[in-house]
Design a protein around this motif. Structure first.
Motif, PDB file in Angstrom:
ATOM      1  N   LEU A 164      90.598  -8.969  69.977  1.00 21.84           N
ATOM      2  CA  LEU A 164      89.763  -9.231  68.811  1.00 21.84           C
ATOM      3  C   LEU A 164      89.412  -7.934  68.086  1.00 21.84           C
ATOM      4  O   LEU A 164      89.379  -7.884  66.855  1.00 21.84           O
ATOM      5  N   GLY A 165      89.157  -6.876  68.844  1.00 20.72           N
ATOM      6  CA  GLY A 165      88.879  -5.592  68.217  1.00 20.72           C
ATOM      7  C   GLY A 165      90.082  -5.092  67.440  1.00 20.72           C
ATOM      8  O   GLY A 165      89.970  -4.625  66.298  1.00 20.72           O
ATOM      9  N   GLY A 166      91.276  -5.203  68.051  1.00 23.66           N
ATOM     10  CA  GLY A 166      92.490  -4.793  67.361  1.00 23.66           C
ATOM     11  C   GLY A 166      92.811  -5.678  66.179  1.00 23.66           C
ATOM     12  O   GLY A 166      93.450  -5.250  65.207  1.00 23.66           O
ATOM     13  N   ASP A 167      92.352  -6.918  66.246  1.00 24.57           N
ATOM     14  CA  ASP A 167      92.595  -7.914  65.209  1.00 24.57           C
ATOM     15  C   ASP A 167      91.699  -7.681  63.991  1.00 24.57           C
ATOM     16  O   ASP A 167      92.141  -7.763  62.843  1.00 24.57           O
ATOM     17  N   LEU A 168      90.423  -7.379  64.238  1.00 24.16           N
ATOM     18  CA  LEU A 168      89.433  -7.329  63.171  1.00 24.16           C
ATOM     19  C   LEU A 168      89.297  -5.945  62.542  1.00 24.16           C
ATOM     20  O   LEU A 168      88.948  -5.823  61.366  1.00 24.16           O
ATOM     21  N   TYR A 169      89.551  -4.900  63.327  1.00 25.91           N
ATOM     22  CA  TYR A 169      89.416  -3.541  62.811  1.00 25.91           C
ATOM     23  C   TYR A 169      90.812  -2.982  62.582  1.00 25.91           C
ATOM     24  O   TYR A 169      91.490  -2.540  63.496  1.00 25.91           O
ATOM     25  N   THR A 170      91.226  -3.028  61.330  1.00 26.23           N
ATOM     26  CA  THR A 170      92.620  -2.809  60.964  1.00 26.23           C
ATOM     27  C   THR A 170      92.824  -1.422  60.364  1.00 26.23           C
ATOM     28  O   THR A 170      91.876  -0.667  60.146  1.00 26.23           O
ATOM     29  N   ALA A 171      94.089  -1.122  60.071  1.00 26.34           N
ATOM     30  CA  ALA A 171      94.389   0.142  59.392  1.00 26.34           C
ATOM     31  C   ALA A 171      93.746   0.161  58.005  1.00 26.34           C
ATOM     32  O   ALA A 171      93.351   1.222  57.513  1.00 26.34           O
ATOM     33  N   TYR A 172      93.638  -1.001  57.385  1.00 30.74           N
ATOM     34  CA  TYR A 172      92.972  -1.061  56.084  1.00 30.74           C
ATOM     35  C   TYR A 172      91.512  -0.635  56.234  1.00 30.74           C
ATOM     36  O   TYR A 172      90.971   0.098  55.405  1.00 30.74           O
ATOM     37  N   TYR A 200      96.628  -9.406  53.030  1.00 33.84           N
ATOM     38  CA  TYR A 200      96.003  -8.690  54.153  1.00 33.84           C
ATOM     39  C   TYR A 200      97.081  -8.013  55.004  1.00 33.84           C
ATOM     40  O   TYR A 200      96.920  -6.871  55.447  1.00 33.84           O
ATOM     41  N   ILE A 201      98.184  -8.722  55.245  1.00 37.27           N
ATOM     42  CA  ILE A 201      99.301  -8.103  55.971  1.00 37.27           C
ATOM     43  C   ILE A 201      99.880  -6.960  55.153  1.00 37.27           C
ATOM     44  O   ILE A 201     100.206  -5.892  55.687  1.00 37.27           O
ATOM     45  N   ALA A 202      99.994  -7.182  53.856  1.00 40.95           N
ATOM     46  CA  ALA A 202     100.543  -6.143  52.984  1.00 40.95           C
ATOM     47  C   ALA A 202      99.740  -4.856  53.105  1.00 40.95           C
ATOM     48  O   ALA A 202     100.297  -3.753  53.124  1.00 40.95           O
ATOM     49  N   LEU A 203      98.436  -4.993  53.220  1.00 38.90           N
ATOM     50  CA  LEU A 203      97.602  -3.803  53.277  1.00 38.90           C
ATOM     51  C   LEU A 203      97.706  -3.070  54.606  1.00 38.90           C
ATOM     52  O   LEU A 203      97.393  -1.886  54.693  1.00 38.90           O
ATOM     53  N   VAL A 210     103.954  -4.639  48.942  1.00 35.08           N
ATOM     54  CA  VAL A 210     103.861  -3.184  49.071  1.00 35.08           C
ATOM     55  C   VAL A 210     104.872  -2.484  48.182  1.00 35.08           C
ATOM     56  O   VAL A 210     104.567  -1.497  47.509  1.00 35.08           O
ATOM     57  N   LEU A 211     106.111  -2.990  48.174  1.00 37.02           N
ATOM     58  CA  LEU A 211     107.185  -2.311  47.448  1.00 37.02           C
ATOM     59  C   LEU A 211     107.194  -2.632  45.957  1.00 37.02           C
ATOM     60  O   LEU A 211     107.666  -1.829  45.160  1.00 37.02           O
ATOM     61  N   GLY A 212     106.694  -3.819  45.594  1.00 36.42           N
ATOM     62  CA  GLY A 212     106.863  -4.256  44.220  1.00 36.42           C
ATOM     63  C   GLY A 212     105.627  -4.300  43.357  1.00 36.42           C
ATOM     64  O   GLY A 212     105.716  -4.535  42.154  1.00 36.42           O
ATOM     65  N   ILE A 213     104.424  -4.084  43.960  1.00 35.95           N
ATOM     66  CA  ILE A 213     103.193  -4.211  43.187  1.00 35.95           C
ATOM     67  C   ILE A 213     102.379  -2.932  43.300  1.00 35.95           C
ATOM     68  O   ILE A 213     102.358  -2.283  44.352  1.00 35.95           O
ATOM     69  N   ASP A 214     101.718  -2.557  42.221  1.00 35.43           N
ATOM     70  CA  ASP A 214     100.853  -1.393  42.226  1.00 35.43           C
ATOM     71  C   ASP A 214      99.845  -1.491  43.363  1.00 35.43           C
ATOM     72  O   ASP A 214      99.227  -2.530  43.581  1.00 35.43           O
ATOM     73  N   LYS A 215      99.642  -0.401  44.102  1.00 39.52           N
ATOM     74  CA  LYS A 215      98.792  -0.435  45.291  1.00 39.52           C
ATOM     75  C   LYS A 215      97.352  -0.821  44.968  1.00 39.52           C
ATOM     76  O   LYS A 215      96.698  -1.534  45.712  1.00 39.52           O
ATOM     77  N   GLN A 216      96.850  -0.325  43.860  1.00 40.10           N
ATOM     78  CA  GLN A 216      95.482  -0.661  43.495  1.00 40.10           C
ATOM     79  C   GLN A 216      95.351  -2.155  43.251  1.00 40.10           C
ATOM     80  O   GLN A 216      94.376  -2.786  43.641  1.00 40.10           O
ATOM     81  N   PHE A 217      96.350  -2.756  42.610  1.00 42.60           N
ATOM     82  CA  PHE A 217      96.352  -4.204  42.405  1.00 42.60           C
ATOM     83  C   PHE A 217      96.375  -4.942  43.738  1.00 42.60           C
ATOM     84  O   PHE A 217      95.693  -5.946  43.930  1.00 42.60           O
ATOM     85  N   SER A 218      97.157  -4.434  44.670  1.00 43.58           N
ATOM     86  CA  SER A 218      97.262  -5.070  45.979  1.00 43.58           C
ATOM     87  C   SER A 218      95.932  -5.051  46.711  1.00 43.58           C
ATOM     88  O   SER A 218      95.543  -6.032  47.350  1.00 43.58           O
ATOM     89  N   ILE A 219      95.197  -3.961  46.609  1.00 44.94           N
ATOM     90  CA  ILE A 219      93.900  -3.869  47.265  1.00 44.94           C
ATOM     91  C   ILE A 219      92.929  -4.870  46.662  1.00 44.94           C
ATOM     92  O   ILE A 219      92.198  -5.572  47.373  1.00 44.94           O
TER      93      ILE A 219
END
Length: 546
Positions: free
Chosen positions: A62-70, A147-150, A407-416
């Motif tokens: 759960l910790g690895g699930d909820l606290y992500t690289a994002y 969320y996966i994209a991030l 990730v590859l096709g959309i501006d990162k700020q838009f993705s966030i």
């Protein structure tokens, strides 16, 4: 730190990063043999790890699930760019634990008793409505994709900081494609067991890096007093994009509604995400769930410390004088500047591995939703467990491929900003799921119309929010004017209130007409089950291909 060349890659940090990354990849593939199932071709085994994880494994999962690289990158990045506003994540993670303690044990019990794999399974059983279950499933898949994209954005931020890949085109994206392929391969082969086992490594690395960072970096920067002074000075400067101060160390009066509603809405939404529910349903007993909810607040302390990295990045001069500097790189660049090469490699590995664990769980959860609540419900009602598992494996790859496209096709700020929209969406399933765990009072059609109203309002309002300095852009934030109150607040909470109001009013109207209610397949005792034996997983004779 000594680089090989200007703008090049540091050999020491890269070597440490690759050693840890390869070791974790090996663990991911070995996980298929860990607690080997009697019949691996069953969704309970591939998608929920056999529902047999104890307290320690569940805590790490759960910790690895909820606290992500994002979280590792975006929370301090928001603090770096706006100051106190970024700390909303700390009260939100404090609010969430007592809130979910009320309903998650009940969710685990009914899911174990009835064999539910997803939240949409519960909606289908509780309300007897295929349409409501489909709405919950589609919302879960939709909110999970960005969320996966991030998570992949988090990996890419680390790779960019280390200077891996070309300057543009395919060469720049090649390392990310390799990381994606590794993630896809071990998720396909090992299912939920892979991220559960890797979570031990990921959480250990994250704790080590955060503890070292909050002690070592302030010593190098002259102490926390100096750090906060630098941060206050920098945030008080005028932003060219808005013509206003960049931020502040204290949330201003006009931002308090936004801060409070974002914290509350995020807390309500967290365990509505499919990956969060998957981590809970994989526990072996109701007691395991309760124990984990009691000790998981330790991660909130870690998040508070993690947020301070944003102020440290300001004090260290990260991005200073760089036009258009991407705040997502604040933490990786801070590590690059402040740590010795070998430990920078450890820190980069913590972020990279911290992306793999949640990305794997998210793709598995989305695949479970599609398989159980779309494929089996509408296309192949007589699907065998083996066929369900085969479809889920394929869908997990498709979901990750779609995320890679973001990730590859959309501006990162838009993705966030799209991820923030995901929170608005997933919150609209709260009335059907949480209310249903305690009462059958709501009518399924009323809940469905309420869900549609919340989704439509939330999406429309988010679409009309422009990014700072880009007046004609869309999905530039998650806050807008709250009707009646007249304050700026989180769109997700406003949409939720509309959703709930519509659901209540329509339920009252429908009940006055006394229509025939759809059957509820649950009974009161299902919500109090402490543990229950799983149905025997008999081998399938039918082919595993869908």
């Amino acid at each position: 730190m000594i680089r090989l060349a200007s703008g090049g890659t540091n050999a020491v940090s890269l070597t440490v990063f690759l050693i840890l990354f390869v070791a974790v990849t090996g663990v991911g593939f070995v996980a298929s043999r860990w607690r080997r199932a009697e019949n691996a071709l069953h969704l309970d085994e591939w998608g929920l790890g056999g529902r047999g994880f104890g307290t320690v494994v569940s805590w790490f999962l759960l910790g690895g699930d909820l606290y992500t690289a994002y979280t590792f990158i975006a929370v301090p990045a928001l603090v770096y760019g706006a100051g106190a506003a970024g700390f909303y994540a700390v009260p939100y993670t404090i609010l969430v634990w007592p809130l979910v303690f009320l309903f998650l044990p009940r969710l685990w019990s009914v899911a174990r008793s009835k064999g539910y794999v997803t939240l949409a399974d519960f909606a289908r059983g509780r309300y007897g409505s295929r349409s409501l279950a489909l709405a919950v499933a589609l919302t879960g898949i939709l909110a999970t994709m960005p969320y996966i994209a991030l998570q992949l954005v988090g990996i890419q931020a680390v790779l960019d900081t280390m200077g891996i890949g070309g300057s543009s085109g395919f060469g720049k994206d090649l390392p990310l494609l390799i990381a994606f392929a590794v993630l896809a391969a071990y998720t396909y082969s090992s299912g939920l067991r892979a991220p559960a086992l890797i979570a031990f490594v990921k959480d250990t690395l994250v704790y080590i890096v955060v503890i070292v960072a909050v002690i070592y970096i302030p010593i190098r920067l002259g102490g926390y007093g100096h750090i906060f002074h630098d941060a206050a000075t920098s945030l008080a400067q005028t932003s060219p994009a808005t013509g206003k101060p960049k931020g502040s160390l204290i949330t201003g009066p006009k931002a308090q509604w936004s801060y409070a509603t974002l914290a509350l809405g995020s807390a309500m939404a967290l365990f509505m995400y499919p990956h969060s529910a998957t981590g809970v349903l994989a526990a072996k007993s109701r007691t395991t769930v309760r124990r984990n909810l009691a000790v998981l607040p330790a991660y909130s302390l870690m998040l508070g410390l993690l947020s301070l990295l944003g102020f440290m990045a300001i004090s260290a001069g990260v991005g200073k004088g760089v036009k258009g500097f991407n705040a997502q790189l604040a933490v990786p660049e801070l590590f690059q500047q402040m740590f010795p090469s070998w430990f920078a490699g450890v820190a980069f590995a913590a972020v990279g591995i911290g992306a793999l664990v949640p990305a794997a769980i998210m793709s598995i959860a989305a695949a479970n939703l599609f398989t159980r609540n779309i494929y089996r419900e509408y296309f192949k009602p007589d699907a065998t467990p083996a066929q369900e598992t085969a479809v889920a494996k394929i869908v997990s790859l498709v979901v990750k491929l779609g995320a890679l496209g973001f990730v590859l096709g959309i501006d990162k700020q838009f993705s966030i900003n799209l991820q923030l929209l995901g929170g608005i969406w997933i919150l609209q399933t709260f009335p059907a799921i949480v209310a249903g765990l305690f009462s059958r009072w709501f009518n399924h059609w009323a809940l469905l119309v309420g869900w549609a109203a919340g989704m439509a309002y939330g999406t429309y309002e988010a679409y009309n929010v422009a990014a700072a300095g880009k007046p004609h852009s869309h999905f530039g934030g998650s806050a807008a004017n709250i009707p009646v109150i007249g304050q700026i607040g989180y769109i997700g909470v406003t949409a939720f209130v509309l959703n709930l109001a519509v659901s209540v009013v329509l339920t009252l109207a429908v009940r006055a007409a006394k229509p025939r209610e759809l059957p509820d397949e649950t009974v009161p005792g299902d919500y109090l089950v402490e543990s229950a034996p799983l149905a025997p997983l008999t081998p399938e004779i039918t082919p595993s291909a869908p």
